[in-house]
Each structure stands twice: as C-alpha cells, then as structure tokens.
Scaffold this motif. Structure first.
Motif, short mmCIF file in Angstrom:
data_model
loop_
_atom_site.label_atom_id
_atom_site.label_comp_id
_atom_site.label_asym_id
_atom_site.label_seq_id
_atom_site.Cartn_x
_atom_site.Cartn_y
_atom_site.Cartn_z
N GLU A 37 23.71 49.57 71.50
CA GLU A 37 23.61 50.84 71.76
C GLU A 37 23.14 51.52 71.64
OE1 GLU A 37 28.52 51.03 72.04
OE2 GLU A 37 28.66 50.17 73.56
N LEU A 38 22.24 51.32 70.04
CA LEU A 38 21.63 52.58 69.52
C LEU A 38 20.55 53.03 70.58
CD1 LEU A 38 21.83 50.86 65.64
CD2 LEU A 38 22.65 52.67 67.00
N PRO A 39 20.13 53.96 69.47
CA PRO A 39 19.00 54.44 70.90
C PRO A 39 17.17 53.85 70.05
CG PRO A 39 19.86 56.07 69.36
CD PRO A 39 20.92 54.81 69.51
N ALA A 40 16.55 53.92 70.87
CA ALA A 40 15.30 53.00 70.16
C ALA A 40 14.63 52.80 68.89
CB ALA A 40 14.88 53.13 71.61
N ASP A 41 15.14 54.31 68.10
CA ASP A 41 13.71 54.88 67.55
C ASP A 41 14.60 54.22 65.95
OD1 ASP A 41 16.01 56.14 68.25
OD2 ASP A 41 15.45 58.46 66.95
N GLN A 42 16.22 54.45 66.53
CA GLN A 42 17.27 54.01 65.44
C GLN A 42 16.58 52.30 65.17
OE1 GLN A 42 20.55 55.46 65.98
NE2 GLN A 42 20.48 57.26 66.10
N ARG A 43 16.78 51.95 66.15
CA ARG A 43 16.70 50.37 66.59
C ARG A 43 15.50 50.43 65.76
NH1 ARG A 43 19.25 46.54 70.45
NH2 ARG A 43 17.51 45.85 70.76
N TRP A 45 13.55 51.88 63.40
CA TRP A 45 13.97 51.70 62.35
C TRP A 45 14.49 50.44 61.11
CZ3 TRP A 45 17.27 57.12 63.03
CH2 TRP A 45 16.34 57.68 63.18
N VAL A 46 15.96 49.88 61.93
CA VAL A 46 16.31 49.12 61.59
C VAL A 46 15.16 47.73 61.18
CG1 VAL A 46 18.16 47.28 61.73
CG2 VAL A 46 18.71 49.45 62.75
N THR A 47 14.31 47.40 62.47
CA THR A 47 13.98 46.52 62.41
C THR A 47 12.76 46.85 60.65
OG1 THR A 47 13.10 46.42 64.72
CG2 THR A 47 11.33 45.02 63.65
N LEU A 48 12.19 47.90 60.65
CA LEU A 48 11.61 48.36 59.40
C LEU A 48 12.18 47.77 58.51
CD1 LEU A 48 9.76 51.38 60.58
CD2 LEU A 48 8.66 49.56 60.42
N VAL A 49 13.61 48.31 58.12
CA VAL A 49 13.97 47.60 57.12
C VAL A 49 13.70 46.60 57.49
CG1 VAL A 49 16.57 48.06 56.17
CG2 VAL A 49 15.73 49.89 57.45
N ALA A 50 14.22 45.71 57.76
CA ALA A 50 13.93 44.34 57.63
C ALA A 50 13.20 43.76 57.78
CB ALA A 50 15.59 43.41 59.02
N PRO A 79 15.35 56.05 54.77
CA PRO A 79 17.15 55.89 54.34
C PRO A 79 17.47 56.99 54.36
CG PRO A 79 14.99 56.71 52.81
CD PRO A 79 14.79 56.41 53.42
N ARG A 80 17.41 58.77 55.30
CA ARG A 80 18.46 59.49 55.50
C ARG A 80 18.71 59.79 56.87
NH1 ARG A 80 15.58 65.73 52.32
NH2 ARG A 80 15.95 64.73 50.61
N ALA A 81 17.73 58.84 57.27
CA ALA A 81 18.07 58.99 59.11
C ALA A 81 19.33 57.54 59.27
CB ALA A 81 16.68 58.10 59.61
N MET A 82 18.65 56.55 58.38
CA MET A 82 19.77 55.33 58.57
C MET A 82 21.27 56.01 57.73
SD MET A 82 17.83 51.55 57.63
CE MET A 82 19.70 51.54 58.21
#
Length: 384
Positions: A37-43, A45-50, A79-82
């Motif tokens: 359910e996360l927006p595309a931009d937040q997903r 971020w997760v990809t970048l972090v992974a 970091p802040r966005a997450m």
C-alpha cells in the motif's frame, strides 16, 4: 577480508547484489500487506535501502573493522524519509525479509565458503538492526526538539493574539493534532519545578483523556489549549492537578480551530481579572468573569455582557429593566422597591424571577446583582 572467505566468493556476491535487492522487494510485496500500500516513491526508497544493505554486506566482508560506517550506509539512502513514512517495527520486518532472501541465495553463491558467509550474514544483520534503531532514535530526538519549538511558537502566537483569525492548520498538523473541534483553553499558574517536566506531565494527562493539546509555560502562566473539548469545565477539573496554586480559568468552547486564539485570549483575560472575585470557584469559566473583564477594558467581554444581559432585558420591556434597576438601587430590598414602583412586593418577586429566566442572572444573589449592575451600566451607556 573476512578469514576463510576468498575474494572470488565476495566478487560473486557483489555481482548478485542488484538481483538480490529486486528479489527482496518482491518478497516484501508478497509477505507484507502494508508494503503493497506504500506509494511508489516510498517503495523505491526501500529498494535503495535493500540494495545499499547488500552492498554494505560486501564491504563488511572486505573491511571487518569498519562496522559503524558500513551499517550506517544501509540507511543513508533515505533515513529521514523512511523514519517519517515507515515505522521502526515495519523497518524490522523489511530487514527480516531482505535477510531471508540473502540467506536463501548467498550460500549457493559462496560454494565452499557458505558456512562463513552465513555466519557473517547473521552478524551483519545484527549490526543493521542496531543501525536502524540509531536512525529512528535520532529522528525521534530531532522530531521531539522541533515539536517543542513549534509548540512554543504556536502557544506564543495564541497568547500574544497574533494568531487571531489564523486557523494555524499547518502548525497543528505538524504537531500531530487530530481533533477538528471543539476547542478550549485552560490557564493558570505552573507548578514549581522544571517547565519541561511540567509540559511532559500535562501532555501525558491530556493523552490519558484521549484529547489533543498544545501546552506552554508563558511567563508565570501555564497555558493548555485542548482539542475535542466538548465539556471544557469537566476537562479543566481533570487538569487541576497539573497546575500550581492559585486560580485556574477555562475559556469558552469554540467549534473550530480558527477560534483557538480567541478562546485563549478570553481565558487569559479572565485570569487577569479573577483576583477581583476572591470567591471565584476553581476552575472558573471566563464567562463567569465577564463583569471583571469588562471593567478591565476587555472589549469582547463588555460586548458579550451587554448582548447577553442588558439587551435581552431591554427587549423584554421597560418594566423589567426598571424593576431590576430600582431593586439594585434599593440595595436588594423588596419592600422598598415595591413602594418606589407603587406595586405589591409579590409583583416585584414575579418580575425578578422573569429577569432570571431571560438573562440567567439572579438579582437577589450577590454575584448576580453585581453582574446585572455592570451590564446595565455598560448597556445604558452604549445603547441610550
């Protein structure tokens, strides 16, 4: 390089980083409903972090002594966005899914080094967990300091009156304010001790009541602006323990946030006026102190007093206004009033009861007589 893990194994793992990151995100999508359910931009971020996490693991294998920098790089992507969008518990779930994918695939890439790779992965995942905790702790600390400053700014604007006519929606939203109304203000003296401790205690009490609040110690005054205050008097009574000695005043309830400054000003005006009424209850409402506030120059109080007491009496006819004025001039003596008006004392009693029905003030009560006297004087001057 980690003992027992050759350079060729590390290169194979490094080449697989991008693909493993993609698989990790796919697994998160399958296993975590909230992630889908996360927006595309937040997903993203997760990809970048992974991907950063897997790349840091490669660096971990090559530089065993650079723990803090490597694990810190995992969350450097966003970091802040997450921290604003994904909770710490959700981050732990994300790390768990990424580590699970790594555990499934890295040993196959490691060949004879599989055991060492798996052991280092477990150690690395522990450090990543600590890194996540640090990110969220720092975000919470920064957020807390910012919230404190913003809350102090909002309270200052309400106290000084510079926010009158301004609904303060952005500031309140930033403070996590959920209540749409009604809104009320409770003011009094702060207790002795550290003001920061006082603010913490008040917020805890208000949260226990299921309400939103802005709190500030402004000079010698503790100001509490409460959202969702359907019964301000009841809330003020529950807040009494957080105030210091002396009077506590509650402003009138208002239906919308745009009225926050008005109700705060009313409460502060009443707090300034309350010493003129030694017998005032604790807490006392700002409306109960209308005559004292009016005598001190509060224009809003004077207007409200005239509109709610004098004008209704005048609209009811000259007889009632004449009767209550004569009664007050006679020092509250029924017989003397009756003689002055050439009527029976029972007629005076009947008219005085009618006065109470119209404006809510009791002429035979000392406090009611004072309110009526001030209202009549002000009304006679403003509406001759």
């Amino acid at each position: 390089m980690r003992p027992g893990i050759n350079d060729e194994t590390i290169r194979r793992i490094e080449q697989a980083v991008s693909g493993l990151a993609t698989q990790s995100v796919a697994r998160m999508d399958d296993e975590l409903p909230w992630f889908r359910e996360l927006p595309a931009d937040q997903r993203s971020w997760v990809t970048l972090v992974a991907q950063a996490g897997l790349q840091s693991y490669v660096g971990w294998l090559r530089q065993p002594d650079d723990v803090l920098r490597l694990t810190g790089e995992v969350f450097a992507a966003a970091p802040r966005a997450m921290a604003r969008s994904v909770t710490l518990a959700q981050t732990v779930d994300l790390v768990r899914q990424a580590i699970a994918v790594a555990e499934d695939h890295l040993p196959q890439l490691a060949g004879d080094d599989a055991g060492d790779v798996r052991e280092e992965l477990l150690r690395f995942s522990r450090e990543v967990a600590f890194a996540a905790a640090r990110v969220y702790a720092q975000a919470a600390e920064t957020r807390g300091s910012w919230d404190d400053r913003l809350e102090a700014l909002v309270i200052d604007r309400l106290v000084t009156g510079t926010a009158i006519g301004d609904p303060l929606p952005s500031q309140l939203a930033a403070l996590g304010w959920n209540a749409a109304g009604p809104i009320a203000a409770v003011v009094g003296s702060p207790p002795e001790g550290n003001p920061d401790d006082t603010l913490h205690v008040v917020h805890a009490v208000v949260r226990g009541l299921g309400l939103d609040a802005m709190v500030g110690v402004h000079g010698e005054r503790l100001v509490v602006v409460v959202g969702g205050a359907a019964e301000p008097g009841v809330i003020a009574a529950q807040l009494l323990p957080v105030f210091g000695p002396g009077p506590v005043v509650v402003g009138p309830a208002a239906p919308e946030l745009r009225d926050a400054a008005r109700v705060t000003q009313a409460a502060l005006s009443a707090l300034h006026a309350v010493p003129a009424w030694p017998g005032a209850p604790r807490p006392v409402t700002a409306d109960e102190l209308l005559p004292e506030r009016a005598l001190l120059g509060d224009v809003d109080a004077r207007e409200q007093l005239v509109n709610t007491v004098y004008l209704p009496l005048r609209a009811a006819g000259d007889v009632l206004l004449q009767t209550v004025t004569t009664f007050l001039d006679a020092g509250g003596a029924l017989e003397a009033t009756a003689r002055s008006l050439f009527v029976h004392a029972n007629t005076v009693r009947s008219r005085l009861r009618r006065v109470t029905e119209i404006c809510g003030e009791i002429p035979t009560d000392g406090r009611g007589a004072f309110v009526l006297r001030v209202a009549i004087v002000l009304g006679s001057v403003e509406h001759p």
